[in-house]
Scaffold this active site. Structure first.
Site, mmCIF file in Angstrom:
data_model
loop_
_atom_site.group_PDB
_atom_site.id
_atom_site.type_symbol
_atom_site.label_atom_id
_atom_site.label_comp_id
_atom_site.label_asym_id
_atom_site.label_seq_id
_atom_site.Cartn_x
_atom_site.Cartn_y
_atom_site.Cartn_z
ATOM 1 N N ARG A 156 -4.524 -9.840 4.892
ATOM 2 C CA ARG A 156 -4.785 -9.956 3.455
ATOM 3 C C ARG A 156 -3.523 -9.535 2.722
ATOM 4 O O ARG A 156 -3.038 -8.424 2.897
ATOM 5 C CB ARG A 156 -5.969 -9.057 3.102
ATOM 6 C CG ARG A 156 -6.397 -9.030 1.663
ATOM 7 C CD ARG A 156 -7.617 -8.125 1.498
ATOM 8 N NE ARG A 156 -7.981 -7.967 0.094
ATOM 9 C CZ ARG A 156 -7.466 -7.055 -0.715
ATOM 10 N NH1 ARG A 156 -6.568 -6.197 -0.257
ATOM 11 N NH2 ARG A 156 -7.852 -6.979 -1.979
ATOM 12 N N LYS A 206 0.812 -1.216 0.000
ATOM 13 C CA LYS A 206 0.000 0.000 0.000
ATOM 14 C C LYS A 206 0.849 1.272 0.000
ATOM 15 O O LYS A 206 2.028 1.271 0.324
ATOM 16 C CB LYS A 206 -0.982 -0.010 1.172
ATOM 17 C CG LYS A 206 -2.148 -0.970 0.957
ATOM 18 C CD LYS A 206 -3.283 -0.708 1.917
ATOM 19 C CE LYS A 206 -4.450 -1.656 1.709
ATOM 20 N NZ LYS A 206 -5.159 -1.429 0.460
#
Length: 273
Positions: free
Chosen positions: A249, A215
Site C-alpha cells: 500500500r 511512515k
C-alpha cells in the site's frame, strides 16, 4: 526464487488532516483526479481513506466518512476501478459493501462481531490489520514486551478463529501486521517485523499486506519530513517485496512499479543466455 510481483494499492486520502498529503485531495474533484493518476501510475486498486489514523487526527464518525467518500466512490467505480475502503466504522463498512467495493481495510482488524453476518454474506476481500492499540487511531505508546511476531500472530489466530465460527471464508483474508506507530513508537520494531514478513506468511498460508509509505519509523532513521520520504519509502517497499509481501500500500505507485521491473530484469539476468 522469482522476482516479486505484489499487488499495489494506491493510497487515496479523502481527508483534511492526513500526515502525508495535507488534505490535498479532500475535495471530491481533486480526489477523483488523483485516483485516476494513481491508477495511471500503476496502482492495481485504490485504497480510499475517509478519516486519518495518525496520532494527531480526530475521529470524524461514519456519517462524515460516508459523505466524504460517496462522490469519489461513484466516479471511480463508474470508471471501472477496483476499490478498497479504509475504515473501521461499521456503518461506513456496510455502506461500502452495499456499493460493491472489492475490499474492506480495517486498521482494527474487524473487532465488531455484530458485523460478521454481513461480512459472511459478502464476497469482498478483508484486509485484517494488527495494531498494538487494538482500537482507534495510532498513538505513541511503546511496543508490548516479548517477541512482536508472536504478539501479531496471536492476534491473527484469534481473529481468524472468530471469522471461521462466523462463516467468513479464510480465503478472503489478507493479513497486515501494521507498521510505524501501529507497532509502537520505536522504529526498530517496524524494521524487525518488516524483515520477518515471511514468518507470518509461513504460519498462516495467507497473503500479507505491508504499508510503510512515508511512515514515522522511516522518517526517524532518515530525519526526513513526510514529503521528503520518497526514497526511504521506496527502499522499504522493495525490502517488503523481497521479503514476501503480496500487497503493498503506497502513496507513490510509479517508483514502486519501476523498482519491481528492475528486480524482474535483475532476476532474468541471473539466467545464462
Amino acid at each position: 526464487m522469482s522476482a516479486p510481483d505484489p499487488k499495489i494499492l494506491g493510497i487515496l486520502n479523502v481527508t483534511p488532516d492526513s500526515f502525508s498529503d495535507g488534505g490535498k485531495y479532500f475535495e471530491p474533484g481533486a480526489a477523483i483526479a488523483h485516483g485516476r493518476e494513481l491508477l495511471s501510475a500503476g496502482a492495481d486498486l485504490l485504497d480510499i481513506g475517509p478519516s486519518s489514523s495518525n496520532p494527531d487526527a480526530k475521529p470524524v464518525g461514519a456519517e462524515e466518512e460516508i459523505r466524504r467518500i460517496a462522490p469519489v466512490l461513484d466516479a471511480l467505480i463508474e470508471a471501472g476501478a477496483e476499490i478498497s475502503v479504509d475504515s473501521f466504522e461499521p456503518k461506513t463498512q456496510i455502506y461500502a459493501l452495499e456499493r460493491g467495493v472489492a475490499w474492506l481495510n480495517d486498521i482494527q482488524g474487524f473487532p465488531d462481531e455484530s458485523l460478521y453476518p454481513r461480512l459472511a454474506d459478502a464476497s469482498c476481500g478483508l484486509i485484517v490489520m494488527h495494531s498494538v492499540q487494538g482500537r482507534g487511531n495510532a498513538d505513541r505508546r511503546a511496543a508490548p514486551e516479548g517477541d512482536m511476531i508472536e504478539h501479531i500472530c496471536r492476534f491473527f489466530e484469534a481473529r481468524l478463529e472468530a471469522f471461521s465460527k462466523a462463516g467468513i471464508a479464510t480465503e478472503r483474508v489478507v493479513l497486515d501486521p501494521g507498521m510505524g506507530f501501529f507497532l509502537g513508537s520505536a522504529p526498530e520494531t517496524s524494521f524487525s517485523v518488516l524483515a520477518r514478513v515471511g514468518e507470518i506468511k509461513a504460519r498462516f498460508g495467507l497473503p500479507v499486506l505491508i504499508s510503510v509509505s512515508r511512515k514515522s519509523f522511516l522518517r526517524k532513521v532518515t530525519g526526513r519530513a513526510p514529503g521528503e520520504a520518497s526514497a526511504a519509502t521506496l527502499a522499504a517497499e522493495v525490502l517488503a517485496a523481497l521479503n514476501g509481501a503480496d500487497m503493498i500500500r503506497t502513496h507513490e505507485p510509479g517508483p514502486l512499479v519501476d523498482a519491481l521491473k528492475v528486480l524482474k530484469a535483475h532476476d532474468a539476468g541471473k539466467t545464462p543466455h
